[in-house]
Design a protein around this motif. Structure first.
Motif, short mmCIF file in Angstrom:
data_model
loop_
_atom_site.label_atom_id
_atom_site.label_comp_id
_atom_site.label_asym_id
_atom_site.label_seq_id
_atom_site.Cartn_x
_atom_site.Cartn_y
_atom_site.Cartn_z
N UNK A 53 2.54 9.64 9.07
CA UNK A 53 2.57 11.08 9.36
C UNK A 53 3.12 11.84 8.16
N UNK A 54 4.23 11.36 7.61
CA UNK A 54 4.87 12.05 6.48
C UNK A 54 3.95 12.07 5.27
N UNK A 55 3.27 10.96 5.01
CA UNK A 55 2.40 10.87 3.82
C UNK A 55 1.00 11.44 4.08
N UNK A 56 0.76 11.85 5.33
CA UNK A 56 -0.53 12.43 5.72
C UNK A 56 -1.69 11.47 5.43
N UNK A 57 -1.51 10.23 5.92
CA UNK A 57 -2.55 9.22 5.82
C UNK A 57 -2.69 8.53 7.17
N UNK A 58 -3.78 7.80 7.33
CA UNK A 58 -3.98 6.99 8.53
C UNK A 58 -3.10 5.74 8.41
N UNK A 59 -2.61 5.25 9.53
CA UNK A 59 -1.78 4.05 9.53
C UNK A 59 -2.52 2.90 8.87
N UNK A 104 9.19 -1.15 11.46
CA UNK A 104 8.74 -1.23 12.84
C UNK A 104 7.47 -0.40 12.97
N UNK A 105 6.74 -0.59 14.04
CA UNK A 105 5.53 0.21 14.26
C UNK A 105 5.86 1.69 14.32
N UNK A 106 6.97 2.02 14.95
CA UNK A 106 7.40 3.42 15.04
C UNK A 106 7.60 4.01 13.65
N UNK A 107 8.28 3.27 12.79
CA UNK A 107 8.53 3.74 11.42
C UNK A 107 7.23 3.79 10.63
N UNK A 108 6.36 2.82 10.83
CA UNK A 108 5.08 2.80 10.15
C UNK A 108 4.27 4.06 10.48
N UNK A 109 4.23 4.43 11.76
CA UNK A 109 3.53 5.65 12.16
C UNK A 109 4.18 6.89 11.57
N UNK A 110 5.51 6.88 11.48
CA UNK A 110 6.23 8.01 10.89
C UNK A 110 5.92 8.12 9.39
N UNK A 111 5.87 7.00 8.69
CA UNK A 111 5.50 7.02 7.27
C UNK A 111 4.10 7.59 7.10
N UNK A 164 0.83 -1.21 0.00
CA UNK A 164 0.00 0.00 0.00
C UNK A 164 0.87 1.26 0.00
N UNK A 165 2.06 1.18 0.52
CA UNK A 165 2.95 2.35 0.53
C UNK A 165 3.21 2.79 -0.90
N UNK A 166 3.50 1.84 -1.78
CA UNK A 166 3.76 2.18 -3.19
C UNK A 166 2.54 2.84 -3.82
N UNK A 167 1.36 2.29 -3.56
CA UNK A 167 0.14 2.87 -4.12
C UNK A 167 -0.03 4.32 -3.68
N UNK A 168 0.20 4.58 -2.41
CA UNK A 168 0.04 5.94 -1.88
C UNK A 168 1.12 6.87 -2.44
N UNK A 169 2.35 6.39 -2.52
CA UNK A 169 3.41 7.21 -3.10
C UNK A 169 3.07 7.58 -4.54
#
Length: 64
Positions: free
Chosen positions: A49-55, A40-47, A3-8
């Motif tokens: 935040x950066x992409x302005x989407x819900x986890x 990690x969960x920490x990095x997932x939450x940071x991604x 899903x990260x690729x789709x959002x990017x």
């Protein structure tokens, strides 16, 4: 995590930019995008935040 690729792609953001924002290498972020690595969960939450989407948008597959 594909899903990260789709959002990017949808937002027109490059993996290199995301890597810079996260303070991670391009190879690390590419691993997340290609589902070879799990952040990690920490990095997932940071991604999120950066992409302005819900986890949950990063981990849930859209149902068709």
């Amino acid at each position: 995590m594909n899903r990260i690729k789709e959002i990017l792609d949808k937002k027109g953001i490059k993996q290199t930019w995301l890597a810079e924002q996260l303070g991670k290498s391009y190879n690390m972020v590419n691993g997340y995008v290609k589902n070879r690595r799990q952040p990690t969960l920490e990095v997932l939450f940071e991604i999120a935040r950066i992409l302005d989407v819900e986890v949950k948008e990063l981990i849930n597959e859209e149902k068709k």
